[in-house]
Motif scaffolding. Structure first.
Motif, PDB file in Angstrom:
ATOM      1  N   GLN A  21      46.104  48.143  55.243  1.00  0.00           N
ATOM      2  CA  GLN A  21      47.162  48.813  54.490  1.00  0.00           C
ATOM      3  C   GLN A  21      47.954  49.782  55.361  1.00  0.00           C
ATOM      4  O   GLN A  21      49.177  49.871  55.250  1.00  0.00           O
ATOM      5  N   SER A  22      47.279  50.491  56.253  1.00  0.00           N
ATOM      6  CA  SER A  22      47.995  51.437  57.120  1.00  0.00           C
ATOM      7  C   SER A  22      48.957  50.709  58.050  1.00  0.00           C
ATOM      8  O   SER A  22      49.916  51.302  58.545  1.00  0.00           O
ATOM      9  N   THR A  23      48.714  49.416  58.253  1.00  0.00           N
ATOM     10  CA  THR A  23      49.566  48.612  59.139  1.00  0.00           C
ATOM     11  C   THR A  23      50.697  47.940  58.372  1.00  0.00           C
ATOM     12  O   THR A  23      51.838  47.914  58.843  1.00  0.00           O
ATOM     13  N   ILE A  24      50.407  47.392  57.185  1.00  0.00           N
ATOM     14  CA  ILE A  24      51.438  46.624  56.473  1.00  0.00           C
ATOM     15  C   ILE A  24      52.250  47.466  55.492  1.00  0.00           C
ATOM     16  O   ILE A  24      53.315  47.036  55.042  1.00  0.00           O
ATOM     17  N   GLY A  25      51.784  48.643  55.124  1.00  0.00           N
ATOM     18  CA  GLY A  25      52.584  49.599  54.356  1.00  0.00           C
ATOM     19  C   GLY A  25      53.234  49.032  53.108  1.00  0.00           C
ATOM     20  O   GLY A  25      52.569  48.655  52.142  1.00  0.00           O
ATOM     21  N   GLY A  26      54.565  48.976  53.113  1.00  0.00           N
ATOM     22  CA  GLY A  26      55.325  48.555  51.938  1.00  0.00           C
ATOM     23  C   GLY A  26      54.983  47.156  51.468  1.00  0.00           C
ATOM     24  O   GLY A  26      55.034  46.870  50.262  1.00  0.00           O
ATOM     25  N   ILE A  27      54.648  46.272  52.386  1.00  0.00           N
ATOM     26  CA  ILE A  27      54.262  44.918  51.982  1.00  0.00           C
ATOM     27  C   ILE A  27      52.964  44.976  51.177  1.00  0.00           C
ATOM     28  O   ILE A  27      52.821  44.296  50.157  1.00  0.00           O
ATOM     29  N   GLY A  28      52.021  45.792  51.603  1.00  0.00           N
ATOM     30  CA  GLY A  28      50.769  45.926  50.864  1.00  0.00           C
ATOM     31  C   GLY A  28      50.982  46.492  49.475  1.00  0.00           C
ATOM     32  O   GLY A  28      50.351  46.048  48.506  1.00  0.00           O
ATOM     33  N   ARG A  29      51.868  47.484  49.372  1.00  0.00           N
ATOM     34  CA  ARG A  29      52.146  48.045  48.039  1.00  0.00           C
ATOM     35  C   ARG A  29      52.819  47.015  47.149  1.00  0.00           C
ATOM     36  O   ARG A  29      52.535  46.935  45.949  1.00  0.00           O
ATOM     37  N   ALA A  30      53.699  46.187  47.723  1.00  0.00           N
ATOM     38  CA  ALA A  30      54.366  45.147  46.932  1.00  0.00           C
ATOM     39  C   ALA A  30      53.372  44.084  46.476  1.00  0.00           C
ATOM     40  O   ALA A  30      53.415  43.634  45.322  1.00  0.00           O
ATOM     41  N   LEU A  31      52.466  43.672  47.350  1.00  0.00           N
ATOM     42  CA  LEU A  31      51.482  42.639  46.992  1.00  0.00           C
ATOM     43  C   LEU A  31      50.529  43.119  45.908  1.00  0.00           C
ATOM     44  O   LEU A  31      50.109  42.329  45.057  1.00  0.00           O
ATOM     45  N   THR A  32      50.173  44.393  45.952  1.00  0.00           N
ATOM     46  CA  THR A  32      49.158  44.912  45.030  1.00  0.00           C
ATOM     47  C   THR A  32      49.756  45.553  43.789  1.00  0.00           C
ATOM     48  O   THR A  32      49.021  45.927  42.868  1.00  0.00           O
ATOM     49  N   GLY A  33      51.076  45.710  43.751  1.00  0.00           N
ATOM     50  CA  GLY A  33      51.717  46.322  42.593  1.00  0.00           C
ATOM     51  C   GLY A  33      51.437  47.793  42.470  1.00  0.00           C
ATOM     52  O   GLY A  33      51.426  48.352  41.369  1.00  0.00           O
ATOM     53  N   THR A  34      51.204  48.461  43.600  1.00  0.00           N
ATOM     54  CA  THR A  34      50.872  49.883  43.599  1.00  0.00           C
ATOM     55  C   THR A  34      52.007  50.681  44.240  1.00  0.00           C
ATOM     56  O   THR A  34      52.929  50.123  44.830  1.00  0.00           O
ATOM     57  N   THR A  36      51.151  53.795  46.040  1.00  0.00           N
ATOM     58  CA  THR A  36      50.624  54.624  47.121  1.00  0.00           C
ATOM     59  C   THR A  36      49.753  53.782  48.039  1.00  0.00           C
ATOM     60  O   THR A  36      49.178  52.767  47.618  1.00  0.00           O
ATOM     61  N   ASP A  37      49.621  54.217  49.284  1.00  0.00           N
ATOM     62  CA  ASP A  37      48.779  53.494  50.234  1.00  0.00           C
ATOM     63  C   ASP A  37      47.310  53.542  49.827  1.00  0.00           C
ATOM     64  O   ASP A  37      46.578  52.565  50.016  1.00  0.00           O
ATOM     65  N   ASP A  38      46.864  54.668  49.268  1.00  0.00           N
ATOM     66  CA  ASP A  38      45.470  54.767  48.841  1.00  0.00           C
ATOM     67  C   ASP A  38      45.160  53.752  47.746  1.00  0.00           C
ATOM     68  O   ASP A  38      44.119  53.069  47.783  1.00  0.00           O
ATOM     69  N   ASP A  39      46.058  53.636  46.774  1.00  0.00           N
ATOM     70  CA  ASP A  39      45.835  52.672  45.698  1.00  0.00           C
ATOM     71  C   ASP A  39      45.902  51.242  46.223  1.00  0.00           C
ATOM     72  O   ASP A  39      45.103  50.377  45.819  1.00  0.00           O
ATOM     73  N   ALA A  40      46.844  50.988  47.125  1.00  0.00           N
ATOM     74  CA  ALA A  40      46.955  49.642  47.700  1.00  0.00           C
ATOM     75  C   ALA A  40      45.692  49.285  48.472  1.00  0.00           C
ATOM     76  O   ALA A  40      45.163  48.170  48.352  1.00  0.00           O
ATOM     77  N   ALA A  41      45.180  50.225  49.271  1.00  0.00           N
ATOM     78  CA  ALA A  41      43.960  49.965  50.039  1.00  0.00           C
ATOM     79  C   ALA A  41      42.781  49.681  49.118  1.00  0.00           C
ATOM     80  O   ALA A  41      41.925  48.834  49.429  1.00  0.00           O
ATOM     81  N   HIS A  42      42.721  50.375  47.980  1.00  0.00           N
ATOM     82  CA  HIS A  42      41.646  50.142  47.018  1.00  0.00           C
ATOM     83  C   HIS A  42      41.710  48.709  46.476  1.00  0.00           C
ATOM     84  O   HIS A  42      40.682  48.018  46.392  1.00  0.00           O
ATOM     85  N   VAL A  43      42.914  48.251  46.132  1.00  0.00           N
ATOM     86  CA  VAL A  43      43.063  46.878  45.630  1.00  0.00           C
ATOM     87  C   VAL A  43      42.726  45.873  46.733  1.00  0.00           C
ATOM     88  O   VAL A  43      42.031  44.868  46.493  1.00  0.00           O
ATOM     89  N   LEU A  44      43.184  46.136  47.957  1.00  0.00           N
ATOM     90  CA  LEU A  44      42.889  45.220  49.062  1.00  0.00           C
ATOM     91  C   LEU A  44      41.394  45.145  49.339  1.00  0.00           C
ATOM     92  O   LEU A  44      40.874  44.082  49.698  1.00  0.00           O
ATOM     93  N   ALA A  45      40.680  46.256  49.151  1.00  0.00           N
ATOM     94  CA  ALA A  45      39.226  46.244  49.333  1.00  0.00           C
ATOM     95  C   ALA A  45      38.557  45.342  48.302  1.00  0.00           C
ATOM     96  O   ALA A  45      37.522  44.717  48.587  1.00  0.00           O
TER      97      ALA A  45
END
Length: 199
Positions: A21-34, A36-45
């Motif tokens: 998540q720290s690397t993909i940033g906005g793409i991660g938030r878009a994929l996870t529907g979140t 914040t980076d913390d919320d996106a990382a939680h979904v990715l986990a």
């Protein structure tokens, strides 16, 4: 320093998800529907231990020094990019959000979705070792090109250039403009300048 590359395991989720998540940033938030980076990382986990999507442990290599994970590479054949996003589209539908994603990989290439090194280990050969592993993975799959997207100001672009990547156009994903970098590989069994440069 010896860097060992191994396939990711289920237990790597705690290390991998925040680094991805720290690397993909906005793409991660878009994929996870979140938002914040913390919320996106939680979904990715939660997604990481599952199969059949782009950020699965099955597409991930972990770089270690000793027994400490220090970096990772997520890669897959570009032709599967759209299909590998379907679980994220399903997730977005459940959230009541538009189920649209933008595939990044191109047919014919091993797409390097995420190459990330822990901050304390950058500049110490970890990224180069992961790129060497990508060459081997591509050749094992019968692919003769690596591809990735990099923002113009990304310091890692220097690493990619040293390993034979050249610009092949621009792409916009999740509202972010990227340079599409490719590296044409020799046939399996031939010496690779990219691999040699990283040793």
């Amino acid at each position: 320093m010896t860097v060992r590359i191994r396939p990711a395991q289920l237990f790597d989720a705690g290390f991998a998800a925040p680094l991805i998540q720290s690397t993909i940033g906005g793409i991660g938030r878009a994929l996870t529907g979140t938002t914040t980076d913390d919320d996106a990382a939680h979904v990715l986990a939660e997604f990481f231990p599952l199969r059949g999507h782009r950020l699965s442990f099955t597409h991930t290599l972990i770089a270690e020094t000793g027994n400490q994970p220090v970096g990772l590479l997520v890669s897959y054949p570009g032709e599967f990019a759209m299909a590998l996003d379907e679980p994220f589209r399903d997730h977005l539908r459940v959230l009541g959000q538009p189920a649209t994603t933008e595939p990044e990989g191109q047919p014919g290439e091993l797409y390097l979705d995420t190459l990330a090194v822990s901050p304390d280990w950058r500049g110490r050969g970890v990224g180069g070792a992961l790129l060497e592993a990508a060459v081997i993975r591509a050749q094992t799959l019968g692919l003769t090109r690596l591809g990735l997207l990099s923002e113009a100001h990304n310091p890692a672009t220097r690493l990619y250039t040293r390993h034979g990547f050249i610009a092949a156009g621009e792409r916009t994903v999740s509202g972010i403009r990227f340079i599409h970098l490719i590296h044409e590989l020799p046939a399996a069994g031939a010496a690779s300048p990219s691999v040699e440069a990283g040793r």
